[in-house]
Design a protein around this motif. Structure first.
Motif, PDB file in Angstrom:
ATOM      1  N   VAL A 231       0.870  -1.183   0.000  1.00  0.00           N
ATOM      2  CA  VAL A 231       0.000   0.000   0.000  1.00  0.00           C
ATOM      3  C   VAL A 231       0.904   1.229   0.000  1.00  0.00           C
ATOM      4  O   VAL A 231       1.852   1.304   0.791  1.00  0.00           O
ATOM      5  N   THR A 232       0.632   2.169  -0.893  1.00  0.00           N
ATOM      6  CA  THR A 232       1.391   3.421  -0.910  1.00  0.00           C
ATOM      7  C   THR A 232       0.452   4.586  -0.610  1.00  0.00           C
ATOM      8  O   THR A 232      -0.763   4.503  -0.824  1.00  0.00           O
ATOM      9  N   ASN A 245      -4.789   5.670   5.809  1.00  0.00           N
ATOM     10  CA  ASN A 245      -3.490   5.350   6.379  1.00  0.00           C
ATOM     11  C   ASN A 245      -3.003   4.022   5.801  1.00  0.00           C
ATOM     12  O   ASN A 245      -3.715   3.010   5.836  1.00  0.00           O
ATOM     13  N   ALA A 246      -1.781   4.005   5.253  1.00  0.00           N
ATOM     14  CA  ALA A 246      -1.281   2.804   4.593  1.00  0.00           C
ATOM     15  C   ALA A 246      -1.213   1.606   5.532  1.00  0.00           C
ATOM     16  O   ALA A 246      -1.513   0.471   5.141  1.00  0.00           O
ATOM     17  N   GLY A 328       6.167   2.373   7.171  1.00  0.00           N
ATOM     18  CA  GLY A 328       6.594   3.662   7.699  1.00  0.00           C
ATOM     19  C   GLY A 328       8.058   3.957   7.476  1.00  0.00           C
ATOM     20  O   GLY A 328       8.864   3.064   7.228  1.00  0.00           O
ATOM     21  N   HIS A 329       8.397   5.262   7.568  1.00  0.00           N
ATOM     22  CA  HIS A 329       9.777   5.676   7.371  1.00  0.00           C
ATOM     23  C   HIS A 329      10.294   6.555   8.509  1.00  0.00           C
ATOM     24  O   HIS A 329      11.489   6.845   8.570  1.00  0.00           O
ATOM     25  N   ALA A 330       9.386   6.966   9.410  1.00  0.00           N
ATOM     26  CA  ALA A 330       9.795   7.787  10.551  1.00  0.00           C
ATOM     27  C   ALA A 330       8.712   7.718  11.612  1.00  0.00           C
ATOM     28  O   ALA A 330       7.519   7.602  11.292  1.00  0.00           O
ATOM     29  N   PRO A 331       9.090   7.783  12.888  1.00  0.00           N
ATOM     30  CA  PRO A 331       8.071   7.687  13.944  1.00  0.00           C
ATOM     31  C   PRO A 331       7.137   8.888  14.011  1.00  0.00           C
ATOM     32  O   PRO A 331       6.062   8.792  14.591  1.00  0.00           O
ATOM     33  N   ASN A 332       7.515  10.013  13.396  1.00  0.00           N
ATOM     34  CA  ASN A 332       6.680  11.209  13.463  1.00  0.00           C
ATOM     35  C   ASN A 332       6.105  11.574  12.102  1.00  0.00           C
ATOM     36  O   ASN A 332       5.815  12.746  11.831  1.00  0.00           O
ATOM     37  N   ARG A 337       4.438   4.041   2.828  1.00  0.00           N
ATOM     38  CA  ARG A 337       4.398   2.698   2.251  1.00  0.00           C
ATOM     39  C   ARG A 337       4.256   1.678   3.372  1.00  0.00           C
ATOM     40  O   ARG A 337       4.864   1.812   4.426  1.00  0.00           O
ATOM     41  N   ALA A 338       3.470   0.643   3.111  1.00  0.00           N
ATOM     42  CA  ALA A 338       3.341  -0.488   4.030  1.00  0.00           C
ATOM     43  C   ALA A 338       3.311  -1.759   3.190  1.00  0.00           C
ATOM     44  O   ALA A 338       2.560  -1.847   2.216  1.00  0.00           O
ATOM     45  N   THR A 339       4.158  -2.730   3.551  1.00  0.00           N
ATOM     46  CA  THR A 339       4.227  -3.977   2.794  1.00  0.00           C
ATOM     47  C   THR A 339       4.170  -5.173   3.736  1.00  0.00           C
ATOM     48  O   THR A 339       4.506  -5.070   4.922  1.00  0.00           O
TER      49      THR A 339
END
Length: 474
Positions: A231-232, A245-246, A328-332, A337-339
């Motif tokens: 999911v993007t 939300n992905a 995710g790419h950062a906590p904030n 993207r979610a795979t």
């Protein structure tokens, strides 16, 4: 082989074979076999530090000493992988119009660290009635037995109706790096072409007193297939969440897959398995096994069997399960993207694309893409049939060697090199005559082992059953 061969002719062929008995250490030829087995086991064939070619050359030397000529022996490997050689040896048959029988075993073994083992994994140790070493069971037991059988056939002047072809291959344990069977089917298919193959994949079960109670014959394997769910999303700042939300979309998709069970399906092997396993099971379990074999199938019984043994459920249906997620790419930040990886083990004969479409339909969200991570390297051939000509000799010989033993057909939910052969249209059966207790062989684990008597019995069984098959015409 056709199923029309009459049972009387099959059993007549068996009766004509030498009388099989459980082997003992005093039998003629056992010392030579033990020497061959030790040499093979103690030849390191791990991917990291070993050489299948070295092992193949040693077995070729044994066959050459027994009278096999250079025209009947060849070691094949890709030029770029000279350590991954496979030995192909042939014993010609009397009728050149009949395809040979392929005897397949792999030489390579799983890695083993000395510090993890009680004993040196690359020194064969005989202790308390067991052989211990890496490869003692998987799969150098069968490789040694098949090599020994070809030596014995040559020495005794055995001239089979159909020829015998031995393939000791490399890379079964590490097919992601290299696999002999796959490579040979692509580059030299004629060297593996056969009426059918006998391979690893099934053994025997001992009861609590060490008496053989069930002998398995494997017919078919599930197809391994990973699917990637993705999911993007444009993402954004986590302080300003939005409904789309992905991670949530991916989670919802996985929930739908997790709640779904593929329908139960039977083939010759699985129907035979549950029929025979019911004879060996407690009354309540046996009743459930018979209930799933009924028409209509009892799905409540199937659910109870699943709870008792996940392996039984896996034999009944295609399974798909989430095994990895990444998002995710950062906590904030909102995830862009979610795979997830969904691992499917697909019943033989079912197309992976059919399963992919089922997953797409279950998810019901076009924003979630479903793609095959790697296309299957094997075909989707149907499981090989358990004809009277295949099953009859096994049942007859098993009763002669181990009176009262039950022959149990089975289908592997894992994988062996048989998957490549079946995909190429060569029926392949798992059959060894090697019995294990409830603790098993520790294959792939520490202190791998095989019972000494089981190895000798398997030697006697495979020697005889191959002779019977080799003298059949159809």
């Amino acid at each position: 082989m056709r199923a029309v061969r009459s049972a009387s002719l099959v059993l007549a062929a068996l009766a004509a074979a030498a009388q099989p008995v459980a082997a003992t250490a005093g039998d003629a030829g056992v010392a030579a076999f033990r020497s061959l087995y030790r040499e093979l086991v103690e030849t390191n064939t791990t991917l990291s530090a070993g050489s299948c070619t070295a092992a193949a050359e040693k077995m070729a030397a044994r066959l050459r000493n027994a009278g096999y000529g250079d025209a009947q022996l060849q070691i094949l490997a890709p030029p770029e992988r000279p350590q991954d050689g496979a030995l192909i040896a042939t014993l010609p048959g009397r009728d050149a119009s009949l395809k040979p029988i392929l005897l397949l075993a792999h030489l390579d073994v799983v890695e083993a660290k000395r510090e993890d083992w009680q004993r040196d994994p690359f020194t064969l140790v005989e202790e308390d009635g067991f052989f211990y070493a890496r490869g003692a069971s998987d799969d150098k037991a069968m490789a040694a037995v098949f090599t020994d059988s070809l030596i014995r056939y040559r020495q005794e002047g055995f001239k089979p109706r159909r020829g015998l072809k031995l393939a000791l291959t490399c890379g079964e344990e590490t097919p992601q790096t290299f696999n002999s069977v796959r490579w040979l089917l692509k580059t030299r298919p004629e060297v593996l072409d056969a009426a059918f193959a006998i391979n690893e994949g099934a053994g025997g079960e001992l009861d609590g007193d060490g008496k053989p109670r069930a002998l398995q014959i494997q017919a078919g394997e599930k197809v391994y297939q990973d699917f990637k769910l993705e999911v993007t999303n444009p993402g954004g700042h986590s302080s300003r969440p939005v409904p789309d939300n992905a991670i949530y979309r991916l989670a919802a998709a996985l929930d739908r897959i997790g709640a779904y069970s593929f329908p139960t399906q039977f083939n010759d092997a699985t129907r035979g398995y549950f029929t025979q396993q019911a004879r060996l099971s407690a009354p309540d379990v046996a009743a459930d096994m018979r209930a799933i074999l009924s028409d209509p199938q009892d799905q409540a019984a199937a659910a109870r069997l699943w709870a008792k043994n996940p392996g039984w459920n896996s034999m009944l249906r295609t399974t798909c399960v989430a095994t990895q997620v990444n998002a995710g790419h950062a906590p904030n930040a909102l995830p862009q993207r979610a795979t997830a990886n969904v691992n499917c083990r697909i019943l033989p004969g079912v197309a992976p694309e059919t399963v992919r479409q089922t997953l797409v339909g279950l998810i019901g969200d076009e924003r979630v893409t479903v793609s095959a991570e790697v296309e299957p390297s094997t075909g989707i051939g149907a499981p090989p049939p358990l004809t009277a000509a295949i099953l009859g000799p096994v049942q007859k010989l098993a009763q002669k060697m181990w009176p009262g033993v039950i022959v149990v057909p089975t289908m592997s939910t894992g994988a062996t090199d048989s998957r490549f052969l079946i995909g190429a249209g060569i029926p392949s059966y798992g059959l060894s005559g090697l019995f294990h207790d409830a603790e098993g062989s520790h294959a792939h684990g520490v202190d791998e082992r095989i019972r000494v008597q089981s190895l000798l019995d398997g030697r006697a069984f495979l020697y005889e059953i191959v002779k019977v098959y080799a003298n059949q015409k159809d």
